[in-house]
Design a protein around this motif. Structure first.
Motif: not given
Ligand code: FAD
Ligand code: NAP
Length: 302
Positions: A107-114, A149-150, A231-234
């Protein structure tokens, strides 16, 4: 409907599992809630997946994986899995219930929020978690990218195709992105890196007008006027529906053994949703292969 193997999630991990299980003549159903291809359809060029020395566009790679899985008989359904009934070996989706002999969770992952006040209200009104999807809305405008990150670095570079200025704001004085990406970032004349800085608060009501940024060393807060904030914080694993059913680690990632088997012997897991250090297409594909071979071995009793 009954299938030998149900794969939850149609990203690189799930589609790789599907290629192996359907090619081994086990009836295979992939259930995908959004779009087949997973996270890779959100990106542009992929340069580090073997076999494509000139690079390949993310959506094209996703389509090729889907084609390969279907060629061996994989069935794909668009639906969202809500739960698993462990006792009855049932996968429960929004629309139906399916019985099976083994499950592969991918099921993977979704972008984290601040998790800042107004972040949700301003999403789609200046705040985005996908440069490929929304970058073009910011032609000749000023945007900022959060993260080191990347993803943050790649997406900051991508945004220079549209925006006239891109700030990359990172909470430390060192990026964790690969060196070759860092070199491209530092060389780019549209990009300015702001080090040791976090977002303190968001400005704007109907749409984003700017952000208040805080220097972590001096404690000073200043206003940075912006049109867009990316926002790209994991990422956060998509495993909410598994809580209490399977063993998860403290961050919600699925714990697996070296055979990609979970705490339930007939359930396997692969890709970004499992507890592991490196999240790449190549590692997702490797996990997908291991999970599939283990599921086949489980079903065939060896
Ligand atoms: P995902 O790709 O996340 O796929 C999981 C799928 O499961 C999704 O389609 C989702 O909709 C579905 N799903 C989730 N929950 C459910 C549910 N309950 N029911 C049904 N379906 C569900 N890696 C590289 O190696 N090279 C790169 O250049 C690269 N670039 C990237 C760029 C960006 C912008 C991002 C975000 C990631 C990038 N990555 C890259 C990382 C790579 O995309 C991931 O590691 C990879 O996609 C993980 O594959 P996966 O199949 O585990 O999960
Ligand atoms: P990541 O590697 O986890 O990086 C997240 C970044 O966000 C880190 O720099 C982190 O800072 C920062 N961060 C986390 N929480 C924060 C907060 N609350 N406020 C401010 N900053 C915060 O995530 P990612 O870049 O999305 O990558 C995810 C996975 O996909 C990685 O395994 C990556 O290698 C892979 N990926 C690969 C490629 C590629 O191969 N080209 C491209 C994209 C993604 P710190 O550094 O201080 O922790």
């Amino acid at each position: 409907m009954t299938k030998d193997i149900i794969i939850i999630g149609g990203g690189p991990a799930g589609l790789t599992s599907a290629i192996y299980t359907s090619r081994a003549r086990h009836s295979t159903l992939v259930i995908e809630e959004k779009a087949v291809g997973g996270q890779i359809i959100l990106t542009t060029e992929i340069e580090n997946y073997p076999g494509f020395p000139k690079g390949i566009m993310g959506p094209e790679l996703g389509m090729l994986m889907e084609e390969q899985a279907k060629k061996f008989g994989t069935e794909i359904k668009y639906d969202s899995v809500k739960s698993i009934n462990i006792d009855e070996k049932k996968v429960i989706t929004e629309k139906e219930e399916y019985t099976c002999k083994a499950i592969i969770i991918a099921t993977g992952a979704t972008p984290s929020k601040l998790n800042l006040p107004k972040e949700e209200e301003l999403t789609g009104r200046g705040i985005s978690y996908c440069a490929t999807c929304d970058g073009a809305f910011f032609k000749d405008q000023i945007v900022a990218v959060i993260g080191g990150g990347n993803t943050a670095v790649e997406e900051a570079l991508f945004l220079t195709n549209f925006a006239k200025k891109v700030y990359l704001i990172h909470r430390r004085d060192k990026l964790r992105a690969e060196k070759c990406l860092q070199e491209r970032l530092f060389e780019h004349d549209k990009i300015e890196v702001i080090w040791n800085t976090i977002v303190d608060s968001l400005e704007g009501d109907d749409s984003l007008k700017g952000i208040n940024i805080k220097n972590k060393i001096t404690g000073q807060i200043s206003l940075l006027p912006l049109d867009g904030l990316f926002i790209f914080v994991g990422y956060t694993p998509k495993t909410e529906f598994l809580k209490g059913l399977l063993e998860l680690d403290e961050n919600g990632y699925i714990k697996v053994n070296e055979k990609n088997q979970t705490s339930i012997p007939w359930i396997f897991a692969a890709g970004d949703c499992i507890s592991k250090p490196y999240k790449q297409i190549a590692t997702a594909v490797g996990d997908g292969c291991t999970a599939a071979l283990s599921a086949i071995a489980y079903l065939e009793g060896y």
